[in-house]
Design an enzyme around this catalytic site. Structure first.
Site, PDB file in Angstrom:
ATOM      1  N   ASN A   9      59.075  14.444  15.402  1.00 51.08           N
ATOM      2  CA  ASN A   9      59.022  13.168  16.122  1.00 51.08           C
ATOM      3  C   ASN A   9      60.281  13.090  16.984  1.00 51.08           C
ATOM      4  OD1 ASN A   9      58.853  10.546  17.022  1.00 51.08           O
ATOM      5  ND2 ASN A   9      59.547   9.642  15.079  1.00 51.08           N
ATOM      6  N   TRP A  10      60.083  13.297  18.277  1.00 47.66           N
ATOM      7  CA  TRP A  10      61.249  13.353  19.173  1.00 47.66           C
ATOM      8  C   TRP A  10      61.788  11.973  19.538  1.00 47.66           C
ATOM      9  CZ3 TRP A  10      59.830  17.739  23.208  1.00 47.66           C
ATOM     10  CH2 TRP A  10      60.034  18.972  22.593  1.00 47.66           C
ATOM     11  N   LYS A  11      61.084  10.915  19.135  1.00 44.83           N
ATOM     12  CA  LYS A  11      61.522   9.555  19.477  1.00 44.83           C
ATOM     13  C   LYS A  11      61.769   9.481  20.994  1.00 44.83           C
ATOM     14  CE  LYS A  11      63.537   9.361  14.935  1.00 44.83           C
ATOM     15  NZ  LYS A  11      63.999   8.429  13.940  1.00 44.83           N
ATOM     16  N   HIS A  96      55.166   3.714  12.938  1.00 44.15           N
ATOM     17  CA  HIS A  96      56.515   4.184  12.572  1.00 44.15           C
ATOM     18  C   HIS A  96      57.395   2.969  12.291  1.00 44.15           C
ATOM     19  CE1 HIS A  96      60.466   6.033  12.887  1.00 44.15           C
ATOM     20  NE2 HIS A  96      59.865   7.197  12.666  1.00 44.15           N
ATOM     21  N   GLU A  98      60.298   2.288  13.138  1.00 43.24           N
ATOM     22  CA  GLU A  98      61.036   1.788  14.313  1.00 43.24           C
ATOM     23  C   GLU A  98      60.128   0.902  15.177  1.00 43.24           C
ATOM     24  OE1 GLU A  98      62.457   5.603  15.661  1.00 43.24           O
ATOM     25  OE2 GLU A  98      63.774   5.710  13.918  1.00 43.24           O
ATOM     26  N   GLU A 165      57.672   7.539   4.559  1.00 42.88           N
ATOM     27  CA  GLU A 165      58.984   7.549   5.199  1.00 42.88           C
ATOM     28  C   GLU A 165      59.819   6.380   4.680  1.00 42.88           C
ATOM     29  OE1 GLU A 165      59.137  10.019   8.945  1.00 42.88           O
ATOM     30  OE2 GLU A 165      58.730   7.978   9.575  1.00 42.88           O
ATOM     31  N   GLY A 171      66.997   8.928   9.609  1.00 41.22           N
ATOM     32  CA  GLY A 171      68.151   9.037  10.502  1.00 41.22           C
ATOM     33  C   GLY A 171      69.479   8.781   9.827  1.00 41.22           C
ATOM     34  N   SER A 204      65.210  12.260   7.039  1.00 42.38           N
ATOM     35  CA  SER A 204      66.328  13.210   6.954  1.00 42.38           C
ATOM     36  C   SER A 204      65.927  14.566   6.381  1.00 42.38           C
ATOM     37  CB  SER A 204      67.492  12.603   6.164  1.00 42.38           C
ATOM     38  OG  SER A 204      68.000  11.469   6.847  1.00 42.38           O
ATOM     39  N   GLY A 225      62.471  13.846  12.329  1.00 35.06           N
ATOM     40  CA  GLY A 225      63.073  13.240  13.513  1.00 35.06           C
ATOM     41  C   GLY A 225      64.189  14.109  14.063  1.00 35.06           C
ATOM     42  N   GLY A 226      65.412  13.749  13.718  1.00 34.01           N
ATOM     43  CA  GLY A 226      66.603  14.388  14.287  1.00 34.01           C
ATOM     44  C   GLY A 226      66.578  15.908  14.267  1.00 34.01           C
TER      45      GLY A 226
HETATM   46  C1  PEP Z   1      61.395   9.948  11.775  1.00 38.48           C
HETATM   47  O1  PEP Z   1      61.757   9.620  12.896  1.00 38.48           O
HETATM   48  O2  PEP Z   1      60.227   9.759  11.441  1.00 38.48           O
HETATM   49  C2  PEP Z   1      62.362  10.567  10.871  1.00 38.48           C
HETATM   50  C3  PEP Z   1      61.962  10.893   9.679  1.00 38.48           C
HETATM   51  O3  PEP Z   1      63.634  10.754  11.362  1.00 38.48           O
HETATM   52  P1  PEP Z   1      64.797  11.649  10.678  1.00 38.48           P
HETATM   53  O4  PEP Z   1      64.178  12.977  10.307  1.00 38.48           O
HETATM   54  O5  PEP Z   1      65.835  11.773  11.737  1.00 38.48           O
HETATM   55  O6  PEP Z   1      65.263  10.914   9.462  1.00 38.48           O
END
Ligand code: PEP
Length: 241
Positions: A9-11, A96, A98, A165, A171, A204, A225-226
């Protein structure tokens, strides 16, 4: 049979040029990826066309990060299922945290988006998870149960991925213990009508913890994500041992 799906997930990261640069490095790192693992990149809307063209024939599938429930209409700033399909999109993240936190998404709109995704031939990745406060108050199960029950009203469970999640793990670098992620995912599975739904863990996920997470029997993949922004780290996650 539950499918293993690793999705990035590149956000709101990566221009088209940065997307192409990522692919130049990333695709060459997948030669050892075992068959039967689905690899997905959920990019910003503006990068989806470039991603689709460059991935033609590659094993990586294209995902979006949201869609509107109507096929078209006066909804300024929104994107619909047919628009995503035209760009070669196969998956779409829905609900999500966010989106729920910053853009007012509710279980009701999440439910509408899930049904729209399926109606337009996309596979939705439904995100559910509790806040730190809810976890500390012992509300994890009740929060997750309410999200699953409300979000999945009249949703086809044969074309669905769920991502657990925990919001406090997104994050933050603060991963959920793998045994605990496994336990909560087991709870989610017990709430579903279809035992074959792929249920991912997200929060994470990194090269250093992916092997342990993926060794858990209930965990069928990861939403990342990251660590999906950098080709080497995402490839290491995709190629988990
Ligand atoms: C996400 O954006 O769904 C996520 C899990 O981010 P991260 O891996 O950065 O925690």
């Amino acid at each position: 049979m539950r499918k293993i799906v690793i999705a990035g997930n590149w956000k709101m990261y990566k221009t088209q040029a940065e997307t192409l640069d990522f692919l130049r490095h990333f695709l060459g790192l997948l030669s050892e990826t075992p068959d039967g693992r689905e690899v997905v990149l959920c990019a910003p809307f503006t990068a989806l066309g470039a991603l689709s063209k460059s991935l033609h024939g590659a094993r990586v599938k294209v995902g979006a990060q949201n869609l509107h429930w109507e096929a078209e209409g006066a909804f300024t700033g929104e994107i619909s299922g047919p628009m995503l399909r035209e760009l070669g999109v196969r998956y779409v993240v829905v609900g999500h945290s966010e989106r729920r936190q910053y853009f007012g998404e509710t279980d009701e709109t999440v439910n509408l988006r899930l049904k729209a995704a399926q109606a337009h031939g996309l596979t939705p990745i439904l995100c559910v998870g509790e806040t730190k406060q809810q976890r500390d108050a012992g509300e994890t199960e009740s929060v997750i149960t309410a999200q699953i029950e409300n979000d999945l009203v009249d949703v086809d469970q044969t074309n669905l991925i769920v991502a657990y999640e925990p919001i406090w793990a997104i994050g933050t670098g603060d991963t959920c213990e793998s045994a605990e992620a496994n336990r909560v995912i087991g709870v989610i599975r017990s709430l579903l009508k279809n035992p074959d739904v792929t249920i991912q863990y997200g929060g994470s996920v990194k090269p250093a913890n992916v092997d342990e997470l993926m060794a858990q029997p209930e965990i069928d993949g990861a939403l990342v994500g990251g660590a999906s922004l950098e080709p080497e780290s995402f490839a290491r996650i995709v190629n988990f041992q």
